[in-house]
Design a protein around this motif. Structure first.
Motif, PDB file in Angstrom:
ATOM      1  N   ALA A  85      10.510   1.522  -0.243  1.00  0.00           N
ATOM      2  CA  ALA A  85       9.900   2.065  -0.227  1.00  0.00           C
ATOM      3  C   ALA A  85       8.805   1.515   0.808  1.00  0.00           C
ATOM      4  O   ALA A  85       8.768   2.016   1.752  1.00  0.00           O
ATOM      5  CB  ALA A  85       8.853   2.585  -1.399  1.00  0.00           C
ATOM      6  N   TRP A  86       9.054  -0.037   0.766  1.00  0.00           N
ATOM      7  CA  TRP A  86       8.277  -0.504   1.746  1.00  0.00           C
ATOM      8  C   TRP A  86       9.063  -0.843   3.184  1.00  0.00           C
ATOM      9  O   TRP A  86       8.350  -0.755   4.589  1.00  0.00           O
ATOM     10  CB  TRP A  86       7.893  -2.411   1.509  1.00  0.00           C
ATOM     11  CG  TRP A  86       7.288  -2.562   0.317  1.00  0.00           C
ATOM     12  CD1 TRP A  86       7.223  -2.620  -1.014  1.00  0.00           C
ATOM     13  CD2 TRP A  86       5.707  -2.464   0.794  1.00  0.00           C
ATOM     14  NE1 TRP A  86       5.882  -2.924  -2.203  1.00  0.00           N
ATOM     15  CE2 TRP A  86       4.512  -2.290  -0.937  1.00  0.00           C
ATOM     16  CE3 TRP A  86       4.866  -1.737   1.516  1.00  0.00           C
ATOM     17  CZ2 TRP A  86       3.952  -2.712  -0.653  1.00  0.00           C
ATOM     18  CZ3 TRP A  86       3.670  -1.680   1.371  1.00  0.00           C
ATOM     19  CH2 TRP A  86       3.400  -2.168  -0.260  1.00  0.00           C
ATOM     20  N   ARG A  87      10.751  -0.892   2.752  1.00  0.00           N
ATOM     21  CA  ARG A  87      11.212  -1.016   4.165  1.00  0.00           C
ATOM     22  C   ARG A  87      10.634   0.855   4.984  1.00  0.00           C
ATOM     23  O   ARG A  87      11.126   0.606   5.937  1.00  0.00           O
ATOM     24  CB  ARG A  87      12.891  -0.760   3.850  1.00  0.00           C
ATOM     25  CG  ARG A  87      13.901  -1.053   4.686  1.00  0.00           C
ATOM     26  CD  ARG A  87      14.973  -1.437   4.236  1.00  0.00           C
ATOM     27  NE  ARG A  87      15.903  -0.758   3.703  1.00  0.00           N
ATOM     28  CZ  ARG A  87      16.554  -0.131   4.448  1.00  0.00           C
ATOM     29  NH1 ARG A  87      16.522  -0.476   5.413  1.00  0.00           N
ATOM     30  NH2 ARG A  87      17.595   0.353   3.617  1.00  0.00           N
ATOM     31  N   LEU A  88      10.564   2.069   4.143  1.00  0.00           N
ATOM     32  CA  LEU A  88      11.241   2.862   5.141  1.00  0.00           C
ATOM     33  C   LEU A  88       8.974   3.381   5.401  1.00  0.00           C
ATOM     34  O   LEU A  88       9.043   3.273   6.137  1.00  0.00           O
ATOM     35  CB  LEU A  88      11.355   4.043   3.100  1.00  0.00           C
ATOM     36  CG  LEU A  88      10.525   5.543   4.023  1.00  0.00           C
ATOM     37  CD1 LEU A  88      11.448   5.900   4.716  1.00  0.00           C
ATOM     38  CD2 LEU A  88      10.498   6.651   3.130  1.00  0.00           C
ATOM     39  N   LEU A  89       8.531   2.598   4.636  1.00  0.00           N
ATOM     40  CA  LEU A  89       6.954   2.041   5.560  1.00  0.00           C
ATOM     41  C   LEU A  89       7.284   1.906   6.854  1.00  0.00           C
ATOM     42  O   LEU A  89       6.000   2.166   8.041  1.00  0.00           O
ATOM     43  CB  LEU A  89       5.799   1.859   4.193  1.00  0.00           C
ATOM     44  CG  LEU A  89       4.555   0.945   5.297  1.00  0.00           C
ATOM     45  CD1 LEU A  89       3.844   3.336   5.156  1.00  0.00           C
ATOM     46  CD2 LEU A  89       3.788   0.910   4.235  1.00  0.00           C
TER      47      LEU A  89
END
Length: 1392
Positions: A1249-1253
């Motif tokens: 999720a952090w990577r997507l952000l």
């Protein structure tokens, strides 16, 4: 033709109803007497009683009588009516151990009762029955069936003294008579064998009293006996005064008993005086009576007749061998109780055995049997007959002893046809023969006519099979066996028929003058003979002695006619049975009658061994004017009439209700039906032979030529061109009538009757056909009987009543006039050359299709009347038999005669439709409706196509016909033909209706290819309008009208319209179908719309946005009022919105995002359909579909902040969530497109999720780091430590904003560290991390620090004791920076 000319002769019509037996109810009377030893067996006898009002039209007893026959100890009584069918009308009275006396049955009526008096050799009986007028109190008797007076006979206690008495002593009478006195006493006059008369009297019914016995003796003295004491018969009485025949008549106050005695004397006894008041020797009236006096007259008979005009007449028959004599005497009162006899007439007869005779006020009727035991009936007028010439009565000969079987005929079929024809055998004769043939193995109960025929067939065939010993036969051997066994059965039937036909009596009604011959098995009726039939049937001795004929008033022509008929008699005798059969076959096979007559003549000439032709030629030469004689005969036999019989069939309005009801029943019983129709049959048989012989004679005339014609060539020409064709036509007509009068009607199943009734309703020809409801179980009607019962009788009686009213006569119930009128009028109704068409109509109404087909076949080649009507009827038959193509051919042939024939005009006249302007078109409409009702669409199309040619000038009819053609082509699936018919329709409204139907039906059948490919010349807009209307008014998921319209426009390369259709469908789907399937279809619709616009040049790639309201207008709604009935406001003029390609693309992306949302979160489908872009972004973010949300935001130029905030919140939740949260996250993470960085270590959902952000922040930069700021703001607001990568990323974008965020959330350490790092970067240490291209130097561009924020930091640090070290660091670092800035500034300034 005028009324048929009658002769003085009569013809016997058997009129048996072909029932097995009358259903006799057995009534046995046992008075306890024992049989007399050596008792005399009396011969069987018969008699009849006619009601006093049987000749009155308005009476319940009109045309009603009772007849009886006696045999041994039984009396069979039958009540019969010609107007109504009587129920329970037959009773058999069995008087145990007694023998009924000759003349022992007497019936008398009183006001309230019918009294039957019976005398036997040992007892007397009285039956008191209710009078018919008392059984039916009302005059308005409308029932087709009525109860007989015998209905309640079983309730009588006939053994009681009130009804029966034993004759006292050993009287054993030989004959007797009886009468009912005015006071109600029943008197029985009995003739004692030893002479004298004994009168027994029973007291009036219902009164007390004993039987009284009175003996009448020649000494004029009397002795009274009371009670049951025996009578003493004096021994000195001579047996010569034994009474042979007794008769009684009440005159004034007295009652006279007439006794014709063995000594040839007539004695008259006064019952009141108990004395013989008159004695006369009958031999005084007989010439040359020598020798007769010595012989006792055992066969003498006596009859009485009374009329107001002539008084009392007596007729004495003296049975003298070889010279029997009737003597008619009149009783004359001489005053003072003295009487004398006045001689009226003496009449002689050469017949041997008199069976019975009847006396009327004017005539004597007699029946004899000859040497061959055949009945001979004659009558004579005793008042006006100086020549003593008896009139002929033509009795029916017994059936032929041998049946002629043609080489091409099947023996079984031929015998069955003869046995079961309506004329020859009673069913009881066949049943008895069948019982004998089956050796009485079982009793035959009441069978239907068809069942009886099957039983006979089975019995004969079984007998044949049982006699066969070989297994193989030649065809000829088997045929011979069939003939042998069938002839045996036929011979058996002949014997029983002969037995049943034995004559027992004769009766003549004093009221209607109806004469009946009473036979052992049935009653036959004597009908007046038509003059032309009389000539042909007359016995030779009569024919050759006649000098005039009522056929013509001219004596010379009359003599020629008689001479001509004598020649015909010779021709008839010369025609062999084989040639007669060939002639019959020629007529049946529609060969020329003239040619057939020539062949018969050739045969006669070649086989003329008795010189018959020469005798005929000699007689022909005596005829002065043969053509005139032939014309008289032909005119008399021609039944053609100008006017229709019965007119419209309604009785005159002036007739009373009673009269109309009585007329409605007149001659309506099954007996009358049988008599009338058999009379027609006999007449047609006779005249067919007459015409046959006349045609042969005419051909012979042509052959003789001038040898017998005095007039020469012109007469021969007239004979050839006029008389022979007329005779040939008459022969064909009479053969036809003969055929139909013997053709049996078929029983029809109810389903066929119902179907036929439906067809008649379509044709508007008739209401319920009058199905014959009074057929007896075994009485198969001929088709003529069926016609007479259902249609003909009403027409005939109506005409007779009208004629009587015009003539002011009262002969309606006078048998001799009325019955011959009925027969003649019925024959006229059946006559094929008359304009009336009621007979074929009746056959059609009663489903007699086979008989109707045969009728039309037989009249086809020669009848020129009602040709079209016959073709129509034949078409009806073919329809009923399922031969539609043949039926259509007949209907087409009939069309040419529509305006010429009454039946077809009537058929078209009842047409209510205004569409048809001409009778022929009305006819076509009727037939088309009939074919539609039967269910033959192909034939409807053919006939309608033909009818269109007739309707060239009639637009309305053309339109209706084209509509019919269209409808049936469409029903049959002939789409191209249906479209062609639609285009031909000249009526715009009908064309539009058809077009609408075409669209709907083809859509329902999914035959869209056909629908789209039709050209629709001049109908394009209408088609589009219809499909649009259907599309907008029907459910989107169950009908595919939008797709059809899309295909329709695509097929015509109208891409903009196609795109508009798809876009409208997409809009409606979004509003109305809030499901995943609806959203999927919406995406496809928008995609199809995009494709359509991309196929157009850019400047034309636009559509008009469909108005939302248009899709919701209810079809058929009032344009003025709303759904509440209130007046609606003026319509608002809507602004037209133009949608270009980019607008459609936006809608497409929005719809695709809706679909994506529904796929990942199905409950959202219900709200996503109408969600705006902003709402959609929110819904997508909530669901975790960040890629789709970003796409929507970019398409509609929306701020991405909400997306980043949503994703950040998801990361926070994952950061602090448990394992379940981690697992759920993978589903929405998978729906977003992650960057393709390969991780070597296993990562969690949080990491992803952090990577997507991170990837979103990289992919979607903002001008001032807005996206980073909102993410950091979101994180810090939730007290989540900032990831290093985020800090690093944001430092390079906007370090000042990061500092402010730190300060906002009181992160002083982080803020101080950031300030220290930032100052170092400005001074050249790590400046690349802050996005600073060049650090502070004299040559570089100016740099800056966020002093306001740093001041706030320092202020805050200074205020807190814990951060003093950090405060000092920042302050020192800032001082260093300021120092360096100052130096740099100085250098810069120095360089200037």
């Amino acid at each position: 033709m005028a009324a048929a000319v009658l002769e003085r002769s009569f013809i016997e019509i058997c009129g048996f109803e072909r029932e097995t037996l009358h259903r006799f109810r057995e009534v046995t009377v046992d008075l306890g007497v024992s049989a007399l030893p050596g008792g005399v067996k009396f011969p069987d006898s018969a008699g009849a009683f006619h009601y006093g009002e049987s000749g009155k039209l308005l009476s319940v007893t009109s045309n009603r009588f009772i007849h009886w026959c006696t045999s041994g100890d039984s009396v069979q009584l039958v009540e019969q009516s010609l107007d109504t069918n009587l129920l329970n009308n037959a009773v058999r009275l069995r008087l145990s151990q007694c023998s009924v006396l000759p003349g022992g049955v007497h019936i008398q009526e009183t006001l309230n009762n019918v009294v039957i008096l019976v005398s036997t050799n040992q007892s007397v009986h009285r039956l008191l029955l209710p009078h018919p007028s008392r059984m039916y109190r009302s005059d308005l008797v409308t029932e087709l069936h009525m109860q007989s007076v015998f209905t309640d006979v079983g309730k009588l206690s006939l053994q009681d003294a009130a009804h029966s008495a034993v004759i006292p002593g050993s009287l054993s009478p030989s004959t007797g008579t009886a009468w009912l006195s005015q006071s109600g006493e029943a008197h029985y006059a009995l003739a004692a064998p030893a002479g004298g008369i004994v009168v027994l009297s029973l007291p009036p019914h219902g009164t007390q009293g004993s039987v009284s016995v009175v003996e009448l003796k020649r000494s004029s003295m009397m002795r009274r006996f009371s009670g049951w004491m025996p009578t003493a018969i004096r021994g000195d009485q001579s047996p010569s005064d034994r009474a042979l025949s007794l008769a009684v008549r009440e005159l004034e106050e007295d009652c006279f008993i007439f006794a014709l005695c063995q000594d040839h004397k007539l004695r008259m006894w006064s019952f009141t005086e108990q004395a013989c008041v008159l004695e006369a020797d009958m031999l005084d009236y007989m010439p040359a009576c020598k020798g007769v006096k010595r012989n006792p007259g055992n066969g003498h008979r006596l009859r009485l007749a009374f009329s107001p005009n002539t008084g009392l007449c007596l007729c004495v028959y003296l049975a003298v061998p070889q010279r029997g004599q009737f003597t008619v005497l009149q009783l004359v009162a001489a005053g003072n109780q003295r009487y004398s006899l006045e001689h009226i007439s003496s009449l002689f007869t050469t017949q041997e055995t008199l069976v019975d005779f009847s006396l009327t006020p004017t005539d004597i009727w007699g029946v004899w049997v000859d040497e061959s035991n055949a009945a001979v009936v004659k009558y004579i007028n005793f008042e006006d007959n100086s020549a003593g010439q008896w009139n002929q009565v033509f009795v029916q000969p017994p059936p032929e002893e041998e049946v002629h079987i043609g080489a091409d005929q099947d023996p079984r079929e031929t015998y069955l046809e003869v046995l079961f024809s309506p004329l020859r055998f009673t069913a009881s004769a066949i049943v008895k023969a069948l019982q004998i043939f089956r050796r009485g193995s079982e009793r035959i109960s009441d069978l239907s006519w068809d069942s009886l025929k099957k039983e006979v067939t089975v019995a004969v065939e079984t007998e044949l099979q049982s006699s066969v010993t070989e297994f193989e036969f030649s065809q000829e051997d088997y045929r011979q066996l069939q003939v042998e066994f069938w002839s045996r059965f036929y011979a058996c039937c002949l014997q029983y028929q002969e037995s049943l036909s034995e004559p027992l009596g004769l009766t003549v009604s004093p009221n209607t003058h109806m004469a009946c011959l009473l036979k052992k098995g049935f009653v036959s009726f004597l009908l007046p003979c038509f003059a032309v039939d009389h000539l042909y049937l007359s016995y030779d001795e009569y024919l050759f002695s006649e000098e005039e004929t009522p056929l013509t008033e001219e004596p010379e022509v009359g003599r020629d006619v008689l001479q001509l008929v004598q020649c015909l008699r010779l021709v008839s005798d010369a025609v062999s049975g084989e040639m007669a059969y060939e002639m019959e076959k020629a007529l049946e096979h529609l060969q020329s009658p003239e040619r057939a007559a020539e062949l018969v003549l050739e045969n006669m000439l070649s086989n003329d061994s008795d010189n018959v032709i020469e005798d005929i030629q000699n007689k022909l030469q005596d005829i002065r004017n043969p053509l005139a004689a032939m014309m008289v005969l032909l005119r008399e036999m021609d039944l053609e009439t100008d006017s229709e019989v019965g007119g419209d069939g309604h009785l005159t309005p002036g007739a009373s209700v009673n009269t109309r009801i009585s007329l409605s029943q007149l001659y309506g019983s099954s007996s009358a039906v049988s008599v009338v129709c058999q009379a027609v049959c006999h007449m047609t048989m006779t005249r067919a032979l007459f015409c046959r012989d006349l045609l042969i004679l005419q051909k012979l005339y042509l052959r003789f030529g001038d040898n017998v014609f005095l007039g020469g060539g012109s007469q021969l020409l007239q004979l050839q061109q006029d008389l022979i064709p007329r005779c040939s036509g008459l022969l064909s007509s009479y053969y036809l009538l003969k055929h139909i009068s013997q053709s049996l009607a078929s029983s029809v199943p109810m389903d066929i009757i119902d179907a036929n009734l439906q067809h008649l309703t379509v044709l508007q020809l008739s209401d319920t056909p009058a199905q014959s409801c009074n057929r007896s179980v075994l009485s198969p009607q001929t088709v003529v009987e069926l016609f007479y019962q259902t249609v003909g009788r009403k027409l005939i009686i109506s005409q007779m009543y009208c004629q009587q009213q015009q003539q002011q006569g009262n002969s309606l119930l006078l048998w001799t006039h009325s019955i011959s009128n009925v027969v003649n009028l019925l024959a006229q109704l059946l006559w094929p050359s008359n304009p009336g068409f009621q007979f074929p109509e009746c056959l059609m109404a009663n489903c007699q299709y086979t008989q109707l087909q045969e009728y039309v076949r037989l009249i086809g080649p020669w009848c020129q009347v009602n040709i079209g009507s016959c073709r129509f009827m034949l078409g009806q038959c073919y329809l009923a038999n399922g031969e539609g193509q043949k039926a259509l051919q007949c209907f087409q042939e009939a069309a040419t005669e529509v305006e010429k024939e009454d039946f077809l005009l009537r058929l078209t006249g009842s047409e209510d439709e205004d569409a048809a302007s001409t009778p022929r078109l009305q006819y076509y409409n009727k037939v088309l409706r009939l074919l539609e009702d039967v269910g033959l669409p192909e034939l409807v199309i053919q006939l309608a196509s033909l009818a269109i040619t007739e309707a060239a000038s009639d637009i309305n009819s053309q339109a209706a016909l084209w509509t019919r053609i269209f409808k049936h082509h469409l029903d049959l699936g002939h789409n191209a033909e249906a479209y062609e018919a639609l285009t031909q329709n000249p009526d715009c409204s009908m064309q539009l209706d058809c077009l609408r139907q075409l669209v709907v039906v083809l859509c329902e059948r999914s035959q869209l290819q056909d629908l789209v490919q039709f050209s629709y010349v001049n109908l394009h807009d209408q088609v589009v309008g219809i499909i649009e209307s259907r599309a907008r008014s029907l459910d989107l998921l169950s009908h595919n009208y939008y797709e059809l319209l899309y295909a329709f426009h695509i097929n015509r390369h109208n891409y903009r319209k196609a795109g508009t259709v798809m876009f409208e469908l997409g809009m409606r789907l979004g509003r109305e179908v809030r499901t995943r399937l609806g959203l999927q279809k919406q995406v496809n619709c928008y995609l199809a719309a995009l494709n359509c616009l991309r196929l157009i040049r850019p400047e034309y790639a636009w559509i008009v946005q469909p108005a939302a309201g248009a899709t919701y207008e209810r079809p058929g709604a009032s344009p003025k009022r709303n759904s509440d009935g209130e007046f609606s406001s003026e319509p608002v003029k809507r602004q037209v919105d133009i949608l270009e390609l980019k607008d459609l693309e936006k809608e497409y992306i929005l719809s695709r995002s809706r679909l994506t949302l529904a796929q990942h979160h199905p409950p959202s489908a219900a709200i996503a359909g109408t969600a705006s872009p902003v709402e959609m972004v929110s819904l997508l973010v909530q669901t975790g579909l960040f890629d789709s949300a970003l796409s929507v935001c970019q398409t509609f130029n929306l701020n991405l902040t909400s997306v980043f905030e949503g994703l950040t919140f998801k990361c926070i939740k994952l950061q602090f969530g448990g394992e379940e949260t981690q697992n759920e996250a993978w589903s929405w993470l998978a729906a977003n497109q992650l960057s393709s960085v390969v991780n070597t270590k296993e990562s969690s959902a949080t990491d992803e999720a952090w990577r997507l952000l991170s990837s979103y922040l990289d992919l979607h930069p903002s001008s001032n780091g807005q996206h980073h700021r909102c993410v950091i703001n979101k994180l810090l607001s939730h007290a989540v430590p900032l990831p290093d990568w985020l800090i690093s990323s944001y430092k390079g974008v906007d370090a000042a904003s990061l500092l402010r965020l730190y300060l906002n959330f009181d992160l002083l350490d982080a803020a101080a560290d950031l300030v220290l790092e930032y100052i170092d970067a400005l001074l050249g240490r790590g400046h690349q991390y802050f996005g600073i291209e060049r650090p502070l130097s004299a040559t570089s561009s100016s740099v800056w620090l966020p002093y306001t924020s740093i001041d706030q930091l320092l202020q805050t640090l200074n205020e807190t004791q814990t951060n003093s070290s950090m405060y000092n660091k920042v302050r020192d670092k800032l001082a260093d920076y300021h120092r360096l800035v100052e130096q740099t500034t100085k250098r810069r300034l120095a360089t200037r």
